[in-house]
Scaffold this active site. Structure first.
Site, PDB file in Angstrom:
ATOM      1  N   GLN A 271       0.819  -1.215   0.000  1.00 36.59           N
ATOM      2  CA  GLN A 271       0.000   0.000   0.000  1.00 36.59           C
ATOM      3  C   GLN A 271       0.849   1.260   0.000  1.00 36.59           C
ATOM      4  OE1 GLN A 271      -1.629  -1.421   3.860  1.00 36.59           O
ATOM      5  NE2 GLN A 271      -1.641   0.726   4.449  1.00 36.59           N
ATOM      6  N   CYS A 277      -5.235   0.372   3.549  1.00 36.47           N
ATOM      7  CA  CYS A 277      -5.324  -1.066   3.824  1.00 36.47           C
ATOM      8  C   CYS A 277      -6.721  -1.601   3.563  1.00 36.47           C
ATOM      9  CB  CYS A 277      -4.943  -1.349   5.266  1.00 36.47           C
ATOM     10  SG  CYS A 277      -6.059  -0.570   6.453  1.00 36.47           S
ATOM     11  N   HIS A 420      -6.629  -2.207  11.391  1.00 29.90           N
ATOM     12  CA  HIS A 420      -6.001  -2.598  10.132  1.00 29.90           C
ATOM     13  C   HIS A 420      -6.889  -3.629   9.438  1.00 29.90           C
ATOM     14  CE1 HIS A 420      -2.780  -2.951   7.308  1.00 29.90           C
ATOM     15  NE2 HIS A 420      -2.362  -4.147   7.688  1.00 29.90           N
TER      16      HIS A 420
END
Ligand SMILES: *[C@@H]1O[C@H](CO)[C@@H](O)[C@H](O)[C@H]1NC(C)=O
Ligand SMILES: *[C@@H]1O[C@H](CO)[C@@H](O)[C@H](O)[C@H]1NC(C)=O
Ligand SMILES: *[C@@H]1O[C@H](CO)[C@@H](O)[C@H](O)[C@H]1NC(C)=O
Length: 472
Positions: A271, A277, A420
């Site tokens: 990324q 993410c 995340h």
């Protein structure tokens, strides 16, 4: 932004050196001194992400200001050291909602006592560089250290007689192609690196069942690593359908499973310096569902389209988002383009242009796998392909994870503790310990070739808290 800085330097290094060398040829001259005010353009290479970002930068040291534009002004960033007590940064980027296409939108972030915002110099300091050899014709390599001496960094002088940390740091910089803009930045990074490797060695001495490694993040501060996560929890019901199976018998399922073996998983991506993410977890789940529903065709779908276009459903491009908001956008617009059709990943908020490309992977809905239920998640993986999951990745042990089954007692597993988004592509058991096989989006240099085995015990780090998959 500090991270971007050193990447800049990679881009400029070649230019800078060729100038220095041209100046050196046949004469004995001083290293150039940059003007306190300058403009420069170049290309930023981010090798892990296969990114090449053209940029244009203005630097004005007396006024404590700088500006860096990416991709011909698509994204403009300003660093204003004189604005407010700790400086201010501005980002002007295109934002596409359901009612507006690529509206220029300004995001302001004020500095704080913790992080003051300063102008970013793009050119490296050449203080201490000397040209002493009249025949210098190439960049100094291992055999011609005598040509340039750069005493403050001891780099080209005595690389092996310095301390262990220096030795490790030099190795790290070579391996990951790191160059810092000036001596001060080099010292600062060395200190962060020193603290990180102390941490890594100390955890490894504790034999926790997993080990840490000195990966490409080892010179980053905790704050910089936070920018790599970017799941934004909004606290609302995600609109997913309930899991359609009531009771799952774990013993009737395969004891281990790995979608990579079947070819349903694209290579690990990166990324880069963008909190996107959420788009990688989402796209991974859709690539898997597309594979299962389209005669085992594996295609790379576009993260960038979701970053550019799904603001209207509450995502924030490189500043974070959630998987279900991307699903909702796809349901409305009829799918997601392939990476080939839409164009490559940019690592920046970009212009939305889905109206000009065909949308490939059409979805019909998305499902919430029963929360905190190991047999349910195993069944979901086996029957529906790779699953988008949210985790707590905020611990330094995660940033430097290398091998073994990751178990972090400090991890949270409540929805609001997960920061995340990643992809569960399989599961298994090693020495009686159940694990989830998780694909991350921090390049192959992170973890075990980009993957982590996360313990299934006590729903550690929340893998089983909000898993979702799409239906086609
Ligand atoms: C930043 O500071 C300005 C005043 O200098 C204020 O108007 C603005 O709301 C602040 N922005 C944020 C995001 O805190
Ligand atoms: C997923 O859906 C179920 C029922 O359909 C619901 O109970 C659960 O809260 C949802 N999860 C999220 C994260 O909204
Ligand atoms: C889409 O295509 C049209 C015509 O081909 C062009 O004028 C327009 O600029 C394109 N839009 C974007 C966002 O690329």
């Amino acid at each position: 932004m500090k991270i971007l800085l050193k990447l800049f330097f990679v881009a400029l290094f070649a230019v800078t050196w060729s100038e220095v060398i041209a100046d050196c040829r046949g004469k004995n001259v001083e290293a150039p001194v940059w003007n306190p005010v300058y403009t420069v353009k170049g290309i930023l290479y981010i090798p892990y992400a296969e990114l090449e970002e053209p940029f244009y930068a203005w630097y004005d040291s007396p006024n404590k200001e700088s500006r860096i534009d990416y991709y011909g002004g698509m994204v403009k960033t300003y660093q204003l050291g004189n604005s407010g007590p700790y400086g201010t940064s501005l980002k002007v980027a295109p934002v596409t909602t359901e009612t507006e296409l690529n509206a220029k939108t300004c995001l302001q972030v004020n500095g704080s006592s913790e992080i003051t915002i300063e102008p970013q110099s793009v050119l490296p300091s050449l203080v201490g560089f000397e040209c002493t050899d009249l025949s210098c014709s190439a960049f100094p390599g291992p055999g011609d250290k005598h040509i340039y001496t750069f005493n403050p960094m001891k780099e080209f002088v005595h690389p092996t007689t310095t301390s262990h940390v220096d030795f490790e740091f030099d190795k790290f910089k070579t391996k990951h192609d790191k160059q810092y803009v000036n001596v001060l930045e080099n010292e600062r990074r060395r200190e962060v690196f020193r603290q990180n490797i102390r941490f890594i060695h100390s955890v490894n001495r504790q034999h926790k069942g997993y080990t840490l490694g000195v990966n490409h993040l080892a010179d980053r501060t905790e704050l910089e690593m936070k920018a790599l996560r970017g799941r934004r929890y909004s606290g609302v019901y995600n609109g997913g359908s309930p899991f359609p199976y009531t009771y799952v018998n774990k013993d009737k399922l395969p004891a281990e499973f790995d979608w990579r073996i079947y070819g349903a998983v694209t290579p690990v991506k990166d990324q880069s310096v963008c909190g996107s993410c959420w788009s990688f977890g989402t796209v991974g789940a859709i690539e898997g569902a597309f594979f299962l529903n389209n005669g085992h065709q594996l295609v790379r779908l576009s993260q960038q389209a979701l970053i550019d276009c799904s603001w209207g459903y509450g995502n924030n491009g490189c500043d974070g988002g959630e998987d279900f908001r991307a699903y909702q956008w796809m349901l409305k617009h009829g799918g997601i383009p392939t990476e080939d059709d839409y164009g490559p990943y940019l690592g920046q908020d970009g212009y939305c242009h889905v109206n000009n490309v065909s949308l490939t992977a059409k979805i019909t809905g998305y499902v919430n796998v029963t929360s905190n239920n190991e047999p349910a998640l195993r069944l979901a993986i086996v029957k529906h392909g790779p699953i988008s999951v949210a985790i707590d990745a905020s611990h330094r042990t995660f940033s430097f994870y290398s091998n073994g089954i990751y178990y972090e007692p400090k991890c949270g597993n409540k929805v609001d503790e997960l920061d995340h988004a990643v992809l569960a592509v399989g599961y298994g058991t090693i020495n009686g310990q159940d694990y989830w096989l998780i694909k991350n989006s921090w390049s192959n240099y992170w973890g075990n070739d980009g993957y982590v085995l996360m313990s299934a015990k006590n729903n550690n780090c929340g893998v089983m808290t909000t898993p979702t998959y799409v239906t086609m």
